[in-house]
Design a protein around this motif. Structure first.
Motif, PDB file in Angstrom:
ATOM      1  N   HIS A 198       0.835  -1.197   0.000  1.00 17.46           N
ATOM      2  CA  HIS A 198       0.000   0.000   0.000  1.00 17.46           C
ATOM      3  C   HIS A 198       0.875   1.253   0.000  1.00 17.46           C
ATOM      4  CE1 HIS A 198      -2.111   3.252   2.195  1.00 17.46           C
ATOM      5  NE2 HIS A 198      -3.049   2.943   1.326  1.00 17.46           N
ATOM      6  N   VAL A 199       0.496   2.232  -0.827  1.00 19.89           N
ATOM      7  CA  VAL A 199       1.152   3.546  -0.840  1.00 19.89           C
ATOM      8  C   VAL A 199       0.077   4.577  -0.493  1.00 19.89           C
ATOM      9  CG1 VAL A 199       2.353   5.257  -2.249  1.00 19.89           C
ATOM     10  CG2 VAL A 199       2.813   2.815  -2.599  1.00 19.89           C
ATOM     11  N   ASP A 200       0.335   5.393   0.490  1.00 19.23           N
ATOM     12  CA  ASP A 200      -0.618   6.404   0.929  1.00 19.23           C
ATOM     13  C   ASP A 200      -0.782   7.459  -0.163  1.00 19.23           C
ATOM     14  OD1 ASP A 200      -2.133   8.332   2.223  1.00 19.23           O
ATOM     15  OD2 ASP A 200      -0.850   8.408   4.001  1.00 19.23           O
ATOM     16  N   VAL A 201      -1.981   7.572  -0.700  1.00 21.40           N
ATOM     17  CA  VAL A 201      -2.236   8.499  -1.802  1.00 21.40           C
ATOM     18  C   VAL A 201      -1.964   9.946  -1.400  1.00 21.40           C
ATOM     19  CG1 VAL A 201      -4.702   8.935  -1.464  1.00 21.40           C
ATOM     20  CG2 VAL A 201      -3.768   8.897  -3.770  1.00 21.40           C
ATOM     21  N   ALA A 202      -2.079  10.266  -0.120  1.00 18.99           N
ATOM     22  CA  ALA A 202      -1.815  11.639   0.333  1.00 18.99           C
ATOM     23  C   ALA A 202      -0.389  12.073   0.000  1.00 18.99           C
ATOM     24  CB  ALA A 202      -2.058  11.764   1.836  1.00 18.99           C
ATOM     25  N   LEU A 203       0.506  11.118  -0.113  1.00 18.01           N
ATOM     26  CA  LEU A 203       1.894  11.442  -0.446  1.00 18.01           C
ATOM     27  C   LEU A 203       2.062  11.911  -1.893  1.00 18.01           C
ATOM     28  CD1 LEU A 203       3.622   8.447   1.374  1.00 18.01           C
ATOM     29  CD2 LEU A 203       3.413  10.815   2.174  1.00 18.01           C
ATOM     30  N   THR A 204       1.028  11.721  -2.725  1.00 19.20           N
ATOM     31  CA  THR A 204       1.103  12.149  -4.129  1.00 19.20           C
ATOM     32  C   THR A 204       0.483  13.521  -4.367  1.00 19.20           C
ATOM     33  OG1 THR A 204      -1.030  11.198  -4.851  1.00 19.20           O
ATOM     34  CG2 THR A 204       0.882   9.716  -4.833  1.00 19.20           C
ATOM     35  N   ILE A 205      -0.202  14.052  -3.388  1.00 23.09           N
ATOM     36  CA  ILE A 205      -0.988  15.283  -3.560  1.00 23.09           C
ATOM     37  C   ILE A 205      -0.159  16.454  -4.084  1.00 23.09           C
ATOM     38  CG2 ILE A 205      -2.385  17.022  -2.346  1.00 23.09           C
ATOM     39  CD1 ILE A 205      -3.814  14.297  -2.730  1.00 23.09           C
ATOM     40  N   ASP A 206       1.020  16.648  -3.572  1.00 29.44           N
ATOM     41  CA  ASP A 206       1.837  17.795  -3.979  1.00 29.44           C
ATOM     42  C   ASP A 206       2.212  17.770  -5.455  1.00 29.44           C
ATOM     43  OD1 ASP A 206       1.724  18.835  -1.432  1.00 29.44           O
ATOM     44  OD2 ASP A 206       3.708  18.078  -0.845  1.00 29.44           O
ATOM     45  N   ASP A 207       2.206  16.594  -6.072  1.00 26.47           N
ATOM     46  CA  ASP A 207       2.615  16.474  -7.472  1.00 26.47           C
ATOM     47  C   ASP A 207       1.450  16.342  -8.446  1.00 26.47           C
ATOM     48  OD1 ASP A 207       5.355  16.584  -6.814  1.00 26.47           O
ATOM     49  OD2 ASP A 207       5.320  14.465  -6.270  1.00 26.47           O
ATOM     50  N   LEU A 208       0.220  16.287  -7.948  1.00 25.08           N
ATOM     51  CA  LEU A 208      -0.934  16.082  -8.826  1.00 25.08           C
ATOM     52  C   LEU A 208      -1.032  17.139  -9.917  1.00 25.08           C
ATOM     53  CD1 LEU A 208      -3.866  14.946  -6.503  1.00 25.08           C
ATOM     54  CD2 LEU A 208      -2.315  13.553  -7.885  1.00 25.08           C
ATOM     55  N   GLN A 209      -0.909  18.411  -9.549  1.00 27.23           N
ATOM     56  CA  GLN A 209      -1.051  19.472 -10.549  1.00 27.23           C
ATOM     57  C   GLN A 209      -0.013  19.334 -11.656  1.00 27.23           C
ATOM     58  OE1 GLN A 209      -1.155  23.317  -8.690  1.00 27.23           O
ATOM     59  NE2 GLN A 209      -3.197  22.998  -7.868  1.00 27.23           N
ATOM     60  N   TYR A 210       1.200  18.956 -11.288  1.00 25.45           N
ATOM     61  CA  TYR A 210       2.245  18.773 -12.303  1.00 25.45           C
ATOM     62  C   TYR A 210       1.835  17.692 -13.294  1.00 25.45           C
ATOM     63  CZ  TYR A 210       6.430  17.309 -14.690  1.00 25.45           C
ATOM     64  OH  TYR A 210       7.321  16.950 -15.664  1.00 25.45           O
ATOM     65  N   TYR A 211       1.470  16.520 -12.805  1.00 30.08           N
ATOM     66  CA  TYR A 211       1.122  15.409 -13.699  1.00 30.08           C
ATOM     67  C   TYR A 211      -0.135  15.716 -14.512  1.00 30.08           C
ATOM     68  CZ  TYR A 211       4.488  12.730 -10.965  1.00 30.08           C
ATOM     69  OH  TYR A 211       5.611  12.292 -10.337  1.00 30.08           O
ATOM     70  N   MET A 212      -1.093  16.401 -13.882  1.00 27.52           N
ATOM     71  CA  MET A 212      -2.316  16.762 -14.602  1.00 27.52           C
ATOM     72  C   MET A 212      -2.006  17.738 -15.727  1.00 27.52           C
ATOM     73  SD  MET A 212      -4.868  17.060 -11.320  1.00 27.52           S
ATOM     74  CE  MET A 212      -6.373  17.397 -12.230  1.00 27.52           C
ATOM     75  N   GLY A 213      -1.223  18.758 -15.425  1.00 27.51           N
ATOM     76  CA  GLY A 213      -0.884  19.756 -16.435  1.00 27.51           C
ATOM     77  C   GLY A 213       0.065  19.243 -17.495  1.00 27.51           C
ATOM     78  N   GLN A 214       1.066  18.496 -17.080  1.00 29.31           N
ATOM     79  CA  GLN A 214       2.082  17.985 -18.008  1.00 29.31           C
ATOM     80  C   GLN A 214       1.518  16.959 -18.978  1.00 29.31           C
ATOM     81  OE1 GLN A 214       5.170  19.174 -18.105  1.00 29.31           O
ATOM     82  NE2 GLN A 214       6.004  17.775 -19.607  1.00 29.31           N
ATOM     83  N   PHE A 215       0.611  16.104 -18.501  1.00 28.53           N
ATOM     84  CA  PHE A 215       0.159  14.985 -19.319  1.00 28.53           C
ATOM     85  C   PHE A 215      -1.341  14.973 -19.604  1.00 28.53           C
ATOM     86  CE2 PHE A 215       3.851  13.329 -16.821  1.00 28.53           C
ATOM     87  CZ  PHE A 215       4.768  13.334 -17.869  1.00 28.53           C
ATOM     88  N   GLY A 216      -2.084  15.948 -19.086  1.00 20.76           N
ATOM     89  CA  GLY A 216      -3.523  15.994 -19.332  1.00 20.76           C
ATOM     90  C   GLY A 216      -4.284  14.865 -18.657  1.00 20.76           C
ATOM     91  N   LEU A 217      -3.869  14.508 -17.459  1.00 17.98           N
ATOM     92  CA  LEU A 217      -4.488  13.409 -16.728  1.00 17.98           C
ATOM     93  C   LEU A 217      -5.539  13.915 -15.745  1.00 17.98           C
ATOM     94  CD1 LEU A 217      -1.227  11.457 -15.782  1.00 17.98           C
ATOM     95  CD2 LEU A 217      -2.782  10.968 -17.683  1.00 17.98           C
ATOM     96  N   SER A 218      -6.438  13.025 -15.354  1.00 20.37           N
ATOM     97  CA  SER A 218      -7.369  13.333 -14.266  1.00 20.37           C
ATOM     98  C   SER A 218      -6.581  13.276 -12.961  1.00 20.37           C
ATOM     99  CB  SER A 218      -8.497  12.295 -14.232  1.00 20.37           C
ATOM    100  OG  SER A 218      -7.988  11.032 -13.806  1.00 20.37           O
ATOM    101  N   ALA A 219      -7.184  13.749 -11.886  1.00 19.19           N
ATOM    102  CA  ALA A 219      -6.525  13.691 -10.583  1.00 19.19           C
ATOM    103  C   ALA A 219      -6.249  12.245 -10.171  1.00 19.19           C
ATOM    104  CB  ALA A 219      -7.380  14.389  -9.527  1.00 19.19           C
ATOM    105  N   GLN A 220      -7.196  11.342 -10.463  1.00 25.87           N
ATOM    106  CA  GLN A 220      -6.992   9.937 -10.120  1.00 25.87           C
ATOM    107  C   GLN A 220      -5.817   9.350 -10.897  1.00 25.87           C
ATOM    108  OE1 GLN A 220      -9.926  11.310 -10.878  1.00 25.87           O
ATOM    109  NE2 GLN A 220     -11.453  10.645  -9.410  1.00 25.87           N
ATOM    110  N   GLN A 221      -5.771   9.624 -12.194  1.00 25.26           N
ATOM    111  CA  GLN A 221      -4.663   9.111 -13.010  1.00 25.26           C
ATOM    112  C   GLN A 221      -3.338   9.696 -12.534  1.00 25.26           C
ATOM    113  OE1 GLN A 221      -6.393  10.533 -16.616  1.00 25.26           O
ATOM    114  NE2 GLN A 221      -7.004   8.494 -17.300  1.00 25.26           N
ATOM    115  N   ALA A 222      -3.340  10.984 -12.233  1.00 23.18           N
ATOM    116  CA  ALA A 222      -2.115  11.637 -11.757  1.00 23.18           C
ATOM    117  C   ALA A 222      -1.649  11.014 -10.444  1.00 23.18           C
ATOM    118  CB  ALA A 222      -2.355  13.140 -11.593  1.00 23.18           C
ATOM    119  N   ALA A 223      -2.588  10.642  -9.578  1.00 23.63           N
ATOM    120  CA  ALA A 223      -2.220   9.992  -8.312  1.00 23.63           C
ATOM    121  C   ALA A 223      -1.548   8.644  -8.570  1.00 23.63           C
ATOM    122  CB  ALA A 223      -3.443   9.824  -7.424  1.00 23.63           C
TER     123      ALA A 223
END
Length: 172
Positions: free
Chosen positions: A98-123
Protein backbone atom coordinates in the motif's frame (compact mmCIF):
# COMPACT_ATOMS: atom_id res chain seq x y z
CA UNK A 1 8.08 -14.72 -23.24
CA UNK A 2 9.38 -11.43 -21.89
CA UNK A 3 10.74 -11.00 -18.39
CA UNK A 4 8.26 -9.82 -15.81
CA UNK A 5 8.87 -6.58 -13.94
CA UNK A 6 10.15 -6.72 -10.36
CA UNK A 7 7.56 -4.14 -9.30
CA UNK A 8 4.58 -2.34 -10.76
CA UNK A 9 1.71 -0.03 -9.77
CA UNK A 10 -1.84 -1.22 -10.38
CA UNK A 11 -4.76 1.07 -11.17
CA UNK A 12 -8.45 0.40 -10.63
CA UNK A 13 -9.22 -0.23 -14.30
CA UNK A 14 -6.79 -3.14 -14.38
CA UNK A 15 -7.98 -4.67 -11.11
CA UNK A 16 -11.62 -4.35 -12.15
CA UNK A 17 -10.84 -6.09 -15.46
CA UNK A 18 -8.85 -8.83 -13.73
CA UNK A 19 -11.62 -9.57 -11.22
CA UNK A 20 -14.77 -9.04 -13.32
CA UNK A 21 -15.34 -12.04 -15.58
CA UNK A 22 -17.66 -9.98 -17.81
CA UNK A 23 -15.04 -7.28 -18.51
CA UNK A 24 -13.74 -7.18 -22.10
CA UNK A 25 -10.12 -7.35 -20.92
CA UNK A 26 -10.75 -9.91 -18.17
CA UNK A 27 -8.84 -12.86 -19.57
CA UNK A 28 -5.69 -10.91 -20.44
CA UNK A 29 -5.71 -9.00 -17.14
CA UNK A 30 -6.43 -12.07 -14.99
CA UNK A 31 -3.72 -14.15 -16.67
CA UNK A 32 -1.13 -11.38 -16.34
CA UNK A 33 -2.04 -10.74 -12.71
CA UNK A 34 -1.65 -14.47 -11.98
CA UNK A 35 1.77 -14.49 -13.66
CA UNK A 36 2.90 -11.47 -11.64
CA UNK A 37 1.64 -13.02 -8.41
CA UNK A 38 3.39 -16.30 -9.15
CA UNK A 39 6.63 -14.44 -9.99
CA UNK A 40 6.36 -12.56 -6.65
CA UNK A 41 6.31 -9.19 -8.44
CA UNK A 42 5.71 -6.38 -5.96
CA UNK A 43 2.35 -4.80 -6.76
CA UNK A 44 1.91 -1.27 -5.41
CA UNK A 45 -1.58 0.14 -4.96
CA UNK A 46 -2.90 3.30 -3.36
CA UNK A 47 -5.99 4.29 -1.40
CA UNK A 48 -7.84 5.24 -4.58
CA UNK A 49 -7.69 1.68 -5.87
CA UNK A 50 -8.95 0.35 -2.55
CA UNK A 51 -11.77 2.92 -2.44
CA UNK A 52 -12.72 2.61 -6.12
CA UNK A 53 -12.88 -1.19 -5.90
CA UNK A 54 -15.88 -0.66 -3.60
CA UNK A 55 -17.55 1.45 -6.32
CA UNK A 56 -16.72 -1.17 -8.95
CA UNK A 57 -18.03 -4.00 -6.77
CA UNK A 58 -21.37 -2.32 -6.06
CA UNK A 59 -21.81 -1.14 -9.67
CA UNK A 60 -21.19 -4.65 -11.01
CA UNK A 61 -23.46 -6.19 -8.43
CA UNK A 62 -26.26 -3.72 -9.17
CA UNK A 63 -26.19 -4.48 -12.89
CA UNK A 64 -25.81 -8.23 -12.39
CA UNK A 65 -28.44 -10.60 -13.81
CA UNK A 66 -29.72 -11.59 -10.37
CA UNK A 67 -29.40 -8.25 -8.64
CA UNK A 68 -32.88 -8.38 -7.16
CA UNK A 69 -32.94 -6.78 -3.76
CA UNK A 70 -30.78 -3.88 -2.87
CA UNK A 71 -28.66 -2.65 -0.07
CA UNK A 72 -25.90 -4.32 1.84
CA UNK A 73 -28.09 -7.24 2.97
CA UNK A 74 -29.73 -7.91 -0.41
CA UNK A 75 -28.34 -9.68 -3.47
CA UNK A 76 -26.43 -6.56 -4.50
CA UNK A 77 -24.63 -6.55 -1.17
CA UNK A 78 -23.79 -10.25 -1.46
CA UNK A 79 -22.42 -9.83 -4.99
CA UNK A 80 -20.44 -6.74 -4.01
CA UNK A 81 -18.95 -8.51 -0.99
CA UNK A 82 -17.93 -11.37 -3.30
CA UNK A 83 -16.03 -8.99 -5.59
CA UNK A 84 -14.41 -7.26 -2.62
CA UNK A 85 -13.39 -10.66 -1.24
CA UNK A 86 -11.61 -11.37 -4.56
CA UNK A 87 -9.83 -8.01 -4.28
CA UNK A 88 -8.78 -8.81 -0.70
CA UNK A 89 -7.56 -12.24 -1.84
CA UNK A 90 -5.29 -10.57 -4.39
CA UNK A 91 -3.86 -8.37 -1.65
CA UNK A 92 -3.34 -11.39 0.61
CA UNK A 93 -1.67 -13.62 -1.99
CA UNK A 94 0.35 -11.10 -3.98
CA UNK A 95 3.36 -9.12 -2.87
CA UNK A 96 1.01 -6.14 -2.45
CA UNK A 97 2.27 -2.90 -0.94
CA UNK A 98 0.00 0.00 0.00
CA UNK A 99 1.15 3.55 -0.84
CA UNK A 100 -0.62 6.40 0.93
CA UNK A 101 -2.24 8.50 -1.80
CA UNK A 102 -1.82 11.64 0.33
CA UNK A 103 1.89 11.44 -0.45
CA UNK A 104 1.10 12.15 -4.13
CA UNK A 105 -0.99 15.28 -3.56
CA UNK A 106 1.84 17.79 -3.98
CA UNK A 107 2.62 16.47 -7.47
CA UNK A 108 -0.93 16.08 -8.83
CA UNK A 109 -1.05 19.47 -10.55
CA UNK A 110 2.25 18.77 -12.30
CA UNK A 111 1.12 15.41 -13.70
CA UNK A 112 -2.32 16.76 -14.60
CA UNK A 113 -0.88 19.76 -16.44
CA UNK A 114 2.08 17.99 -18.01
CA UNK A 115 0.16 14.99 -19.32
CA UNK A 116 -3.52 15.99 -19.33
CA UNK A 117 -4.49 13.41 -16.73
CA UNK A 118 -7.37 13.33 -14.27
CA UNK A 119 -6.52 13.69 -10.58
CA UNK A 120 -6.99 9.94 -10.12
CA UNK A 121 -4.66 9.11 -13.01
CA UNK A 122 -2.12 11.64 -11.76
CA UNK A 123 -2.22 9.99 -8.31
CA UNK A 124 -1.37 6.64 -9.91
CA UNK A 125 1.56 8.20 -11.79
CA UNK A 126 2.65 9.77 -8.51
CA UNK A 127 2.38 6.37 -6.84
CA UNK A 128 4.65 4.92 -9.52
CA UNK A 129 7.31 7.49 -8.64
CA UNK A 130 6.94 7.16 -4.87
CA UNK A 131 7.27 3.39 -5.17
CA UNK A 132 10.10 3.75 -7.71
CA UNK A 133 8.24 1.27 -9.93
CA UNK A 134 7.71 3.68 -12.84
CA UNK A 135 5.47 1.00 -14.36
CA UNK A 136 1.69 0.66 -14.30
CA UNK A 137 -0.82 -2.10 -14.98
CA UNK A 138 -3.87 -0.55 -16.61
CA UNK A 139 -6.59 -0.94 -19.22
CA UNK A 140 -7.02 2.85 -19.33
CA UNK A 141 -5.52 3.97 -22.65
CA UNK A 142 -5.27 7.58 -21.42
CA UNK A 143 -2.13 6.67 -19.48
CA UNK A 144 -0.55 6.69 -22.93
CA UNK A 145 -0.39 10.48 -22.57
CA UNK A 146 2.51 10.05 -20.15
CA UNK A 147 5.89 10.10 -21.88
CA UNK A 148 7.24 6.57 -22.24
CA UNK A 149 10.52 7.63 -20.64
CA UNK A 150 8.52 8.55 -17.54
CA UNK A 151 6.12 5.60 -17.21
CA UNK A 152 6.15 2.11 -18.70
CA UNK A 153 2.65 0.82 -19.34
CA UNK A 154 1.56 -2.80 -19.12
CA UNK A 155 -1.79 -3.20 -20.86
CA UNK A 156 -3.54 -6.00 -22.78
CA UNK A 157 -2.26 -6.44 -26.32
CA UNK A 158 -5.57 -5.31 -27.82
CA UNK A 159 -5.11 -1.88 -26.19
CA UNK A 160 -1.47 -1.26 -27.08
CA UNK A 161 -2.15 0.60 -30.35
CA UNK A 162 -4.76 2.91 -28.75
CA UNK A 163 -2.44 3.55 -25.80
CA UNK A 164 0.53 4.35 -28.03
CA UNK A 165 -1.64 6.67 -30.14
CA UNK A 166 -1.94 8.91 -27.08
CA UNK A 167 1.81 9.12 -26.54
CA UNK A 168 3.21 12.62 -26.93
CA UNK A 169 5.27 13.20 -30.05
CA UNK A 170 8.94 13.59 -29.29
CA UNK A 171 10.95 16.30 -31.00
CA UNK A 172 13.64 14.83 -33.23
Amino acid sequence: MSALPANVVVDTSFMAAALDESAPEHEAAAVFLARLTQARTTIFFNDLVDLEMHDVAFALAARGPSAGGSGVDGTVGVLARSMLARWRAVLAHAEAVHVDVALTIDDLQYYMGQFGLSAQQAAHVGTSFLSQAQRILTVDVDFGRVDERTLRIYTPERLVRATRARRPCRAA
